[in-house]
Design an enzyme around this catalytic site. Structure first.
Site, PDB file in Angstrom:
ATOM      1  N   PRO A  32      42.601  42.396  35.033  1.00 36.38           N
ATOM      2  CA  PRO A  32      41.230  42.327  35.912  1.00 36.38           C
ATOM      3  C   PRO A  32      41.190  43.310  36.772  1.00 36.38           C
ATOM      4  O   PRO A  32      42.067  43.377  37.530  1.00 36.38           O
ATOM      5  CB  PRO A  32      41.609  40.781  36.522  1.00 36.38           C
ATOM      6  N   CYS A  46      46.960  41.832  44.559  1.00 34.65           N
ATOM      7  CA  CYS A  46      45.790  42.783  45.033  1.00 34.65           C
ATOM      8  C   CYS A  46      46.099  43.284  46.338  1.00 34.65           C
ATOM      9  O   CYS A  46      46.491  42.718  47.400  1.00 34.65           O
ATOM     10  CB  CYS A  46      44.499  42.113  45.013  1.00 34.65           C
TER      11      CYS A  46
END
Length: 317
Positions: free
Chosen positions: A19, A104
């Site tokens: 992603p 992230c």
């Protein structure tokens, strides 16, 4: 090439598209599926934004039958909001699985206590995975980064497994590293040896040889490919072909690579997703490494509308 099973989901291979915000929209995912990605993930989606019913965030999960199987990745730090958004997206789009981002390293994400910042709160990670695992009818996965300490990283991975996740992806860099330095395969290998759920390796997988090396060294169940697939969906075919046959496919010529760009544009038009900014970024990505690329990129940078970009790209054929 091995197949990968995540919960009740059996994939036809073990190569997964990561992603990526601003990258993995539906057209890019469709191209990666066309070339052999076994599973693709949506852009990271904020659970808080979904709970607020932000249309832009919700539509990141927009899908179609041609890209199946696909997963939606969620980001957040409040278990109840993550569960509420996951249930909503599961019902709306029927993805094959939901993934939770604990990896992230972007400043805008970690300053809100999300992404890799959650690695500092193993208890909260466990609570999030438990709540979502209990709430969903589909498999649940998680993506993490490593910390500086192997035992700490292993503890988090074990918490994720024990709390009900069906698979885990490990990016072998720390939050501080971002995307610099090297991915630590020893950490990934060590964690894989201790878990029973599938482990997917991520980081520094950019061609046939690195793919083979990561799989053989870590003994992981699958590979997640991120930045190497940007503007280069054909990488999935190259890697899967090599893992099956041991042979390297010939390099593609400019015309073939541009063909992928024009396919991307066509898909964007088909799904009413064509925007100037996105097209400009993709024109830069798809021309990477081509002849006279510097001059081409300078021209693309000066454009102000879609027609100008298309004129430049058509002129390269």
């Amino acid at each position: 090439m091995s197949s990968l099973t995540i919960g009740k989901l059996k994939l036809d291979g073990n190569l997964v598209l990561a992603p990526m915000s601003g990258v993995t929209n539906l057209p890019s995912r469709l191209l990666c599926r066309k070339y052999g990605a076994s599973l693709v993930y949506s852009e990271m989606t904020s659970s808080e934004a979904v709970v607020r019913q932000s249309l832009k965030s919700i539509e990141r999960g927009f899908t179609c039958k041609d890209e199946r199987p696909m997963g939606i990745q969620l980001m957040g730090s409040v278990p109840e909001n993550l569960a509420e958004s996951a249930i909503f997206l599961q019902e709306k789009f029927r993805p094959e699985l939901i993934d939770i981002n604990f990896g992230c390293p972007a400043q805008g994400v970690i300053k809100n206590g999300c992404g890799s910042e959650l690695l500092k709160k193993p208890g909260l990670i466990g609570e999030i995975i438990r709540m979502l695992s209990d709430s969903l009818d589909i498999p649940l996965t998680a993506k993490i980064r490593i910390s500086d300490n192997f035992d700490e990283t292993l503890k988090i991975a074990e918490i994720i497994e024990k709390s009900g996740a069906d698979a885990i992806t490990i990016h072998g860099r720390t939050q501080k590293q971002g995307y610099s330095g090297k991915s630590d395969l020893d950490f990934i290998k060590g964690i894989k040896s201790k878990l029973t759920i599938p482990v997917i390796a991520n980081g520094d997988i950019f061609d046939e040889k690195t793919s083979q090396n990561v799989l053989e060294y870590t003994r992981c169940d699958g590979l997640m490919i991120g930045r190497a697939a940007i503007g280069n969906p054909f990488i999935f075919k190259k890697i899967s072909y090599f893992l099956k046959t041991g042979e390297i496919l010939p390099s593609r010529n400019t015309e073939e690579r541009l063909g992928d760009f024009f396919d991307y544009v066509k898909l964007c038009r088909n799904y009413d997703m064509l925007t100037f900014n996105d097209l400009k970024r993709n024109a830069q990505w798809f021309t990477k490494g081509m002849e006279n690329v510097k001059q081409v990129r300078m021209k693309i940078n000066k454009t102000h509308d879609i027609d100008s970009i298309m004129a430049i790209m058509n002129g390269l054929v």
